[in-house]
Design a protein around this motif. Sequence first.
Motif, PDB file in Angstrom:
ATOM      1  N   ILE A  99       0.795  -1.236  -0.083  1.00  0.00           N
ATOM      2  CA  ILE A  99       0.051  -0.004  -0.059  1.00  0.00           C
ATOM      3  C   ILE A  99       0.812   1.328   0.002  1.00  0.00           C
ATOM      4  N   ASP A 100       0.645   2.128  -0.922  1.00  0.00           N
ATOM      5  CA  ASP A 100       1.481   3.319  -1.000  1.00  0.00           C
ATOM      6  C   ASP A 100       0.283   4.330  -0.322  1.00  0.00           C
ATOM      7  N   LEU A 101       0.894   4.727   0.737  1.00  0.00           N
ATOM      8  CA  LEU A 101      -0.042   5.662   1.818  1.00  0.00           C
ATOM      9  C   LEU A 101      -0.013   7.114   1.305  1.00  0.00           C
ATOM     10  N   ILE A 105      -2.999   9.384   0.210  1.00  0.00           N
ATOM     11  CA  ILE A 105      -3.097  10.664   0.715  1.00  0.00           C
ATOM     12  C   ILE A 105      -3.747  12.023  -0.470  1.00  0.00           C
ATOM     13  N   GLN A 106      -2.688  11.679  -1.123  1.00  0.00           N
ATOM     14  CA  GLN A 106      -2.950  12.586  -2.265  1.00  0.00           C
ATOM     15  C   GLN A 106      -4.210  12.721  -2.990  1.00  0.00           C
ATOM     16  N   ARG A 107      -4.639  11.546  -3.149  1.00  0.00           N
ATOM     17  CA  ARG A 107      -5.835  11.118  -3.629  1.00  0.00           C
ATOM     18  C   ARG A 107      -7.179  11.610  -2.997  1.00  0.00           C
ATOM     19  N   ALA A 143      -5.841   0.168   7.203  1.00  0.00           N
ATOM     20  CA  ALA A 143      -4.927  -0.757   6.942  1.00  0.00           C
ATOM     21  C   ALA A 143      -3.526  -0.459   7.490  1.00  0.00           C
ATOM     22  N   ILE A 144      -3.115   0.549   7.545  1.00  0.00           N
ATOM     23  CA  ILE A 144      -1.826   1.021   8.023  1.00  0.00           C
ATOM     24  C   ILE A 144      -1.973   0.801   9.329  1.00  0.00           C
ATOM     25  N   TYR A 145      -2.957   1.264  10.111  1.00  0.00           N
ATOM     26  CA  TYR A 145      -3.007   0.739  11.590  1.00  0.00           C
ATOM     27  C   TYR A 145      -2.839  -0.712  11.875  1.00  0.00           C
ATOM     28  N   LYS A 165       2.734   5.980  13.512  1.00  0.00           N
ATOM     29  CA  LYS A 165       2.804   7.659  13.311  1.00  0.00           C
ATOM     30  C   LYS A 165       2.457   8.166  11.832  1.00  0.00           C
ATOM     31  N   SER A 166       2.573   7.308  10.900  1.00  0.00           N
ATOM     32  CA  SER A 166       2.374   7.770   9.474  1.00  0.00           C
ATOM     33  C   SER A 166       0.766   7.876   9.386  1.00  0.00           C
TER      34      SER A 166
END
Length: 716
Positions: A99-101, A105-107, A143-145, A165-166
């Motif tokens: 996954i490219d976080l 975000i930009q989207r 997903a990142i969490y 943190k991200s």
Amino acid sequence: MAAAAAEWDSGSEAGPTGDRPSAAASPVKGNAALPEESDAGASASGSSEAKVDDGNIQEAESSLREGLSLNYEEARALLGRLEYQRGNVEAALRVFDGIDLQAAIQRFQPSLSEKTLSKRSNKLRSDSSNSGSQHAASLVLEAIYLKSMSLQKLGKAMEAAKQCKSVLDAVESIFQCGIPGVMVEQKLQETVSKSVELLPELWKQAGAYQEALASYRRALLSQWNLDDECCTRIQKRFAVFLLYGGVEVSPPSLGSQTEGSFVPRNNLEEAILLLMILLKKWFLGKTHWDSSVMEHLTFALSLCGQTSVLAKHLEEVLPGIYPRTERWYSLALCYFAASHNEVALNLLKKSLNKNESPNDIMALLLAAKICSSSYPLASEGVDYARRAVKDAESSDGHLKSVALHVLGSCLAKKSRVASSDHQRSLLQTEALKSLNEAISLDRRNPELIFDMGIEYAEQRNLHAALKCAKEFIDATGGSVSKGWRLLSLVLSAQQRYSEAEVVTDAALDETAKWEQGPLLRIRAKLKIAQSLPMEAVEAYRTLLALVQAQRKAYGSIKNGAEEDEDKVSEFEVWQGLANLYSSLSYWRDAEICLQKAKALKTYSATTDHAEGNLHEVREKIQDALAAYFNALSMEVEHVPSKVSIGALLAKKGPKYLPVVRCFLSDALRLEPTNRMAWFYLGKVHKHDGRLADAADCFQAASMLEDSDPVESFRSL
């Protein structure tokens, strides 16, 4: 799988139950497809590393094509969550890695951060678009969490913290003005709240304590739209970290504080502030009662000596939280530590009432301890201590030892106000017996040894007192200054002034600067005893510089806990200098020092007595008597004034001798070891023709002179 899609779309906690798709990835929305590496992973279903079989992949792909339109990150997020829920942590982690976080975000940022259109015709379309973007953002951020949680379970706390943190960085990038309180999807808010709460714990597990501190403050100062319970948990954990973390953290930045707000200077102040906020929340009904909050606050306020503040918070706790006898005992401890002994004793009397808890051994011991510090209450303390000894018979030896220790202290105090020599002797014998019994039960208790030494010294058994002083120093490793002071005073009572001075100098080398006051005072008096007045003046000057530095460092207003035996007041120093200059006939200097002392304490028996001494040496007898009587009017049991009045009246003629005898006898009742009182009483008996009584008094005065310390043992 249609049911799984509906479940995910609703933003529930459990998430969908379907599986991952298996086609090539495409960044645009349409029929979702997986990247080539996912397809390769699916083809290796027999491997133990990839825990997804072909059937699950095909089922997930079919469901996604039928009902969902997902891009690359969303598809990965969905499949990774499925693996995580099944317990396949490593497989989930491999899916999350793709996954490219930042791309996500930009989207999401433009649609989530734009303001709602003001026109009614565009409102529905804007809300629908915002809701869809929130669903997508929620899925990717969750997903990142979950990736962070997976790393934590694999023991990779540092990597987990960075991923967590991200998530928060992404949320701050999307919602640049903070998360709004309305129109935010529940699932997105849950992910943010969990991430905010998890991040400090991950930093602590990774040993990055400064980062943990920053994360706690970020959690509490940023606009995360946290509910009260979540915020409460974070505040409590932060307070516990500050109190027991063992790391001295830097104070919060002034830039994050509003003007006029309190800025804590250290860990302790910041922890107390957080705990008080938690108590206020409970008072306002925003959170549930948590007894551990009060326990942590008790520890924190006790550390800084603010037990009176703790008492105020205990009084504010609603009835029913604590049993009332427990509350009374806790309040008594607080007030006793703050030197409000009368209030503490009244609370204990309520608790020890026959209708409450008359046999509460802890309350009995505390009541006896309070009474042992006061002559008028000593008899009452003996009663409490004896009840405690009786109740402790069936308990462990430690409590019985404590009860016997307090009983001995109360008996010793009571003996000093006994009405007859016979009664005094009996009480002193009983006090020593109780202390000896206590030591037999607890031989390693330094405080017991010290109190035994004081009692021996008061009875002028200097050999035994010297032995106790040495044992106390050995038991404490010389780290407690009062042991050195006792040893020095016992040596001075044996007329071994040079040895006492060596002990005092050694103690000064081992003692912290702020605790050197009593030792410097003893040094000055040792110089006087050795007829070295100028060196005594120099010692007093050093002491004066110390106490003035303490006053500037801590302020002139101190709480009761700070006024202990390790402090010397500036008033005492000026008083000592006044007496010294008076003995040297430096009248002008003595008067200046006396005025300095009066400026610090206007109404004082010691200053009036010193003023009387100045008048007496100048042969102003009436002025001297007036000053001595003024001293007695302020302190009825001021022994030096009674002795001075007796000595002056004895010079006025035989008709005053009955009054003189009354003053001197009363002085000896209060202080049996006052050699000047024995001396003047001997002169009275000699004038009346009672030569045998006079000889006894002179002998007592001579013996006391040979065993008189440079400072009263009671000063310890």
